[in-house]
Design an enzyme around this catalytic site. Structure first.
Site, PDB file in Angstrom:
ATOM      1  N   LYS A  52       0.814  -1.212   0.000  1.00  0.00           N
ATOM      2  CA  LYS A  52       0.000   0.000   0.000  1.00  0.00           C
ATOM      3  C   LYS A  52       0.851   1.266   0.000  1.00  0.00           C
ATOM      4  O   LYS A  52       0.347   2.356   0.276  1.00  0.00           O
ATOM      5  CB  LYS A  52      -0.938  -0.018   1.208  1.00  0.00           C
ATOM      6  CG  LYS A  52      -1.891  -1.224   1.211  1.00  0.00           C
ATOM      7  CD  LYS A  52      -2.776  -1.245   2.436  1.00  0.00           C
ATOM      8  CE  LYS A  52      -3.678  -2.485   2.432  1.00  0.00           C
ATOM      9  NZ  LYS A  52      -4.587  -2.509   3.590  1.00  0.00           N
ATOM     10  N   ARG A 258     -11.571  -5.449  12.687  1.00  0.00           N
ATOM     11  CA  ARG A 258     -12.109  -5.375  11.320  1.00  0.00           C
ATOM     12  C   ARG A 258     -13.164  -6.446  11.152  1.00  0.00           C
ATOM     13  O   ARG A 258     -13.077  -7.529  11.733  1.00  0.00           O
ATOM     14  CB  ARG A 258     -10.996  -5.589  10.274  1.00  0.00           C
ATOM     15  CG  ARG A 258      -9.879  -4.572  10.315  1.00  0.00           C
ATOM     16  CD  ARG A 258     -10.351  -3.163   9.977  1.00  0.00           C
ATOM     17  NE  ARG A 258     -10.893  -3.072   8.641  1.00  0.00           N
ATOM     18  CZ  ARG A 258     -10.158  -2.872   7.549  1.00  0.00           C
ATOM     19  NH1 ARG A 258      -8.840  -2.768   7.641  1.00  0.00           N
ATOM     20  NH2 ARG A 258     -10.727  -2.776   6.367  1.00  0.00           N
TER      21      ARG A 258
END
Length: 272
Positions: A52, A258
């Site tokens: 990322k 998450r």
């Protein structure tokens, strides 16, 4: 947060617009003013991504390191560039294009040694030619940590986020709660190879599609999925809906802060 395929697309866009050319750089917001002054007037020799993280390599061997985080985004356009709107951390301009970076988690100028330190703390990236699945496997095979958590740990595998994590485990029929050390080496190889294919398709298409041809809306005679986070998927954000493969109910649970999605029929406890 954008997943790795998005950052690889950004690297390709920077390479297309600015690669091998002198760039102008300013920081309208002011938070990267010193770094922008160092970039201004240099040749952008190459744009690269690792997971990322976006890396823009300059002629003086330093690199602009960008991590978008949750709120960061790029806007590209032609010249002349309009007056900056909002909090533009960095504006690059070239012969015919401009790129505005807003709201990144990280925007910094790294020395060559800093780039190496960054790469060393990241796991292998399935989209990179130098991605080594064996390096990730050495971590995975020694720990009790669930495979669903390991796939979100960027120091283990760089690039996958919540969508690719859920989808690749479903496609491989792996229990997401399975401890890493109970995953077979063969299954890990299949997960890695599948991630490489799925994420490469994400780079090409600019969205995440993970269903096989026999499970597309056209093949199944069902309505297309409508969701701003991607295209056709098996389990991501489909909690309470029927599994496209077995008809069972897709479930969700919070894991490491998450939401994890899986099918308990197609991914039974202990499978891996």
């Amino acid at each position: 947060m954008p997943e790795g395929h998005t950052v690889h697309r950004l690297a390709a866009e920077h390479q297309r617009m600015f690669g091998g050319r002198v760039v102008g750089a300013v920081s309208p917001q002011g938070r990267f003013a010193e770094g922008a002054a160092a970039v201004d007037g240099q040749v952008l020799e190459g744009a690269d991504a690792h997971g990322k993280h976006l890396l823009l390599r300059l002629a003086d061997e330093r690199s602009v390191h960008v991590h978008l985080g949750i709120y960061g985004k790029y806007v590209f356009g032609g010249l002349p560039a309009p007056e900056p709107v909002g909090v533009v951390r960095l504006r690059l301009t070239g012969e015919a294009h401009h790129a505005d970076l807003r709201g990144p988690n990280v925007c910094e100028l790294l020395e060559p040694g800093g780039v190496k330190l960054l790469r060393d703390r990241l796991g292998p990236d399935p989209l990179r030619a130098d991605g080594d699945p064996g390096r990730a496997w050495r971590r995975i095979s020694r720990t009790r940590t669930p495979i669903a958590v390991l796939l979100m740990d960027q120091s283990v595998v760089a690039g996958p986020g919540n969508i690719y994590r859920a989808e690749v485990l479903f496609r491989q029929g792996v229990d997401p709660r399975l401890p890493g050390r109970r995953l077979s080496a063969e299954r890990w190889g299949a997960i890695w190879d599948d991630l490489a294919v799925l994420m490469a398709e994400g780079v090409r298409a600019g969205r995440i599609d993970t269903v096989r041809p026999e499970h597309t809306p056209e093949a199944m005679g069902r309505p297309p999925r409508v969701d701003g986070h991607g295209g056709e998927v098996y389990v991501y954000r489909r909690a309470g809906q029927p599994c496209l493969v077995c008809g069972g109910v897709v479930r969700t649970v919070e894991v490491a802060s998450r939401n994890l999605f899986w099918c308990p029929v197609c991914q039974p406890p202990g499978r891996g």
